[in-house]
Motif scaffolding. Structure first.
Motif, PDB file in Angstrom:
ATOM      1  N   VAL A  24      13.500   9.494  -1.223  1.00 33.63           N
ATOM      2  CA  VAL A  24      13.861   8.533  -2.347  1.00 33.63           C
ATOM      3  C   VAL A  24      12.929   7.433  -2.159  1.00 33.63           C
ATOM      4  N   SER A  25      13.144   6.880   0.178  1.00 33.87           N
ATOM      5  CA  SER A  25      12.620   6.409   0.211  1.00 33.87           C
ATOM      6  C   SER A  25      11.321   5.714  -0.027  1.00 33.87           C
ATOM      7  N   GLY A  26      11.039   6.666  -0.577  1.00 30.90           N
ATOM      8  CA  GLY A  26       8.887   6.568  -1.032  1.00 30.90           C
ATOM      9  C   GLY A  26       8.586   6.579  -2.567  1.00 30.90           C
ATOM     10  N   ALA A  27       9.655   7.030  -2.966  1.00 31.24           N
ATOM     11  CA  ALA A  27       9.322   6.887  -4.544  1.00 31.24           C
ATOM     12  C   ALA A  27      10.025   5.393  -5.135  1.00 31.24           C
ATOM     13  N   ILE A  28      10.314   4.819  -3.753  1.00 31.28           N
ATOM     14  CA  ILE A  28      11.028   3.583  -4.260  1.00 31.28           C
ATOM     15  C   ILE A  28      10.269   2.672  -3.875  1.00 31.28           C
ATOM     16  N   ALA A  29       9.563   3.156  -2.756  1.00 29.13           N
ATOM     17  CA  ALA A  29       7.956   2.189  -2.507  1.00 29.13           C
ATOM     18  C   ALA A  29       7.168   2.324  -3.842  1.00 29.13           C
ATOM     19  N   TYR A  30       6.851   3.655  -4.340  1.00 28.89           N
ATOM     20  CA  TYR A  30       5.907   3.691  -4.995  1.00 28.89           C
ATOM     21  C   TYR A  30       6.047   3.141  -6.367  1.00 28.89           C
ATOM     22  N   ASN A  31       7.057   3.191  -6.770  1.00 33.36           N
ATOM     23  CA  ASN A  31       7.486   1.770  -8.309  1.00 33.36           C
ATOM     24  C   ASN A  31       7.457   1.060  -7.846  1.00 33.36           C
ATOM     25  N   ASP A  32       7.264   0.019  -6.638  1.00 28.49           N
ATOM     26  CA  ASP A  32       7.061  -1.542  -6.024  1.00 28.49           C
ATOM     27  C   ASP A  32       6.173  -1.344  -6.696  1.00 28.49           C
ATOM     28  N   LEU A  33       5.344  -0.340  -5.409  1.00 28.73           N
ATOM     29  CA  LEU A  33       3.627  -0.965  -5.943  1.00 28.73           C
ATOM     30  C   LEU A  33       3.174  -0.627  -7.225  1.00 28.73           C
ATOM     31  N   GLN A  34       3.627   0.514  -7.578  1.00 32.63           N
ATOM     32  CA  GLN A  34       2.572   0.210  -9.565  1.00 32.63           C
ATOM     33  C   GLN A  34       3.314  -0.754 -10.069  1.00 32.63           C
ATOM     34  N   GLN A  35       4.696  -1.675  -9.762  1.00 29.22           N
ATOM     35  CA  GLN A  35       4.416  -2.372 -10.130  1.00 29.22           C
ATOM     36  C   GLN A  35       3.466  -3.833 -10.165  1.00 29.22           C
ATOM     37  N   ASN A  36       3.282  -3.933  -8.381  1.00 27.11           N
ATOM     38  CA  ASN A  36       2.642  -5.217  -7.595  1.00 27.11           C
ATOM     39  C   ASN A  36       1.778  -5.000  -7.202  1.00 27.11           C
ATOM     40  N   HIS A  37       1.404  -3.372  -6.951  1.00 28.36           N
ATOM     41  CA  HIS A  37      -0.092  -3.331  -6.633  1.00 28.36           C
ATOM     42  C   HIS A  37      -0.346  -1.630  -6.869  1.00 28.36           C
ATOM     43  N   GLN A  38      -0.998  -1.389  -8.101  1.00 30.25           N
ATOM     44  CA  GLN A  38      -1.398  -0.470  -8.558  1.00 30.25           C
ATOM     45  C   GLN A  38      -2.685   0.420  -7.430  1.00 30.25           C
ATOM     46  N   GLU A  39      -3.587  -0.757  -7.250  1.00 31.95           N
ATOM     47  CA  GLU A  39      -4.658   0.292  -5.698  1.00 31.95           C
ATOM     48  C   GLU A  39      -4.342  -0.030  -4.961  1.00 31.95           C
ATOM     49  N   VAL A  40      -3.154  -0.446  -4.446  1.00 31.62           N
ATOM     50  CA  VAL A  40      -2.254   0.375  -3.179  1.00 31.62           C
ATOM     51  C   VAL A  40      -1.821   1.851  -3.175  1.00 31.62           C
ATOM     52  N   GLN A 289      20.261   0.008   2.572  1.00 32.61           N
ATOM     53  CA  GLN A 289      19.296   0.214   3.903  1.00 32.61           C
ATOM     54  C   GLN A 289      18.633   1.153   3.368  1.00 32.61           C
ATOM     55  N   MET A 290      18.599   2.112   2.080  1.00 28.56           N
ATOM     56  CA  MET A 290      18.094   2.824   1.826  1.00 28.56           C
ATOM     57  C   MET A 290      17.105   1.757   0.512  1.00 28.56           C
ATOM     58  N   SER A 291      17.250   0.792  -0.013  1.00 29.53           N
ATOM     59  CA  SER A 291      16.415  -0.185  -0.730  1.00 29.53           C
ATOM     60  C   SER A 291      15.829  -0.972  -0.268  1.00 29.53           C
ATOM     61  N   LEU A 292      15.949  -1.314   0.927  1.00 30.92           N
ATOM     62  CA  LEU A 292      15.480  -2.410   1.576  1.00 30.92           C
ATOM     63  C   LEU A 292      14.139  -1.087   2.193  1.00 30.92           C
ATOM     64  N   ALA A 293      14.206  -0.488   3.337  1.00 33.37           N
ATOM     65  CA  ALA A 293      13.749   0.860   4.121  1.00 33.37           C
ATOM     66  C   ALA A 293      12.159   1.023   2.511  1.00 33.37           C
TER      67      ALA A 293
END
Length: 306
Positions: A24-40, A289-293
């Motif tokens: 879940v934390s990996g998926a949250i990070a992915y979705n956040d990067l997809q919006q802001n840093h797709q190159e990452v 906590q998971m959202s912060l992670a």
């Protein structure tokens, strides 16, 4: 028995969050990067494809394809896999580092609990591991070495947000030096008719009990919707050691151990019954906590591979 209680009594190894939680934390990070840093995402995916155990990801991905998971989700699942991989590698002596998953700051309710805990110099704990792996990712190491380190970054950022991976309770019942070992020896029951589990396991399993791709993705979406980045003032704190010392340790004292008032058993076959509203109160704490992670993981990755 409630759905939450049913989830909590399933049997999982004593990991910091279970594997599904890390996904879940990996998926949250992915979705956040997809919006802001797709190159990452592209940079991380390219490095992870040189992971020495990438073939295991491919096996899992190919199995998912049989369930009609679209190819456009491959990198999303790669992020999920990377987050849980250090737990899957526990049986491989080359990659297993048991002490990297936690730091045991002592909590003694009878003493002053307002001071910030200190680290033990040279101890190979979660704070040590984060710095070590971040250094590898930012070095001239091979992509294979960086891929392993990136997986550890995924995992450690998740781990440090599980309060019981920063804290050990020290009371007469759980004496120095080990204490209750992050709640793994503090035995409880969720309901009068439920089986005994450790307090650590209770908190591990609060997020999710299934590694199903769709379920993980839906849970990540739900948490991101409930805990939006813009509404989390904690994100101003960017230092990993402070996530452990100032946040998770405080939550462990106040919300996990209830300022020393929570009763547990040393008998793994006869746990103490949790207070009536404990589970309901713990769930949103774990989700926050998971959202912060997830958000912090996105920030760490964006900084590490820029």
């Amino acid at each position: 028995m409630t759905t939450l209680s049913t989830i909590l009594i399933w049997q999982y190894p004593a990991f910091a969050w279970n594997k599904a939680g890390h996904m879940v934390s990996g998926a949250i990070a992915y979705n956040d990067l997809q919006q802001n840093h797709q190159e990452v995402i592209k940079k991380i995916a390219a490095i992870l494809k040189e992971h020495p155990e990438y073939s295991k990801f491919e096996q899992q991905w190919n199995s998912l394809n049989k369930s009609n998971i679209s190819a456009e989700n491959q990198n999303l699942y790669l992020f999920m896999w990377a987050a849980k991989w250090p737990d899957e590698a526990r049986t491989n002596q080359t990659f297993n580092h048991p002490t990297w998953h936690y730091i045991n700051f002592p909590y003694q309710p009878s003493s002053s609990s307002s001071s910030i805990p200190t680290e033990i110099p040279g101890e190979e704990n979660i704070i040590f591991a984060f710095k070590k792996n971040l250094d590898i990712v930012q070095s001239n190491a091979t992509n294979s070495e960086k891929a392993v380190a990136i997986c550890w970054l995924f995992h450690l950022v998740g781990d440090v947000h599980q309060p019981l991976h920063t804290t050990k309770l020290i009371i007469n019942q759980y004496k120095e030096p080990e204490g209750d070992r992050g709640g793994t020896r503090f035995y409880i029951r969720v309901n009068p008719d439920s089986q005994t589990i450790s307090l650590h396991k209770f908190w591990d399993d609060l997020i999710l009990g299934s590694e199903n791709f769709q379920t993980v993705r839906n849970t990540a979406t739900k948490i991101r919707t409930s805990y939006q980045r813009s509404k989390l003032p904690e994100l101003k704190e960017t230092k990993f050691n402070n996530w452990a010392k100032l946040e998770s340790f405080r939550i462990a004292k106040q919300k996990v151990y209830l300022d020393g008032k929570l009763s547990g058993s040393s008998n793994k076959n006869d746990g103490k019954l949790l207070p009536q509203n404990y589970a309901a109160s713990a769930k949103p704490i774990a989700e926050r906590q998971m959202s912060l992670a997830g958000y912090r993981l996105a920030d760490v990755l964006a900084e590490a591979v820029r």
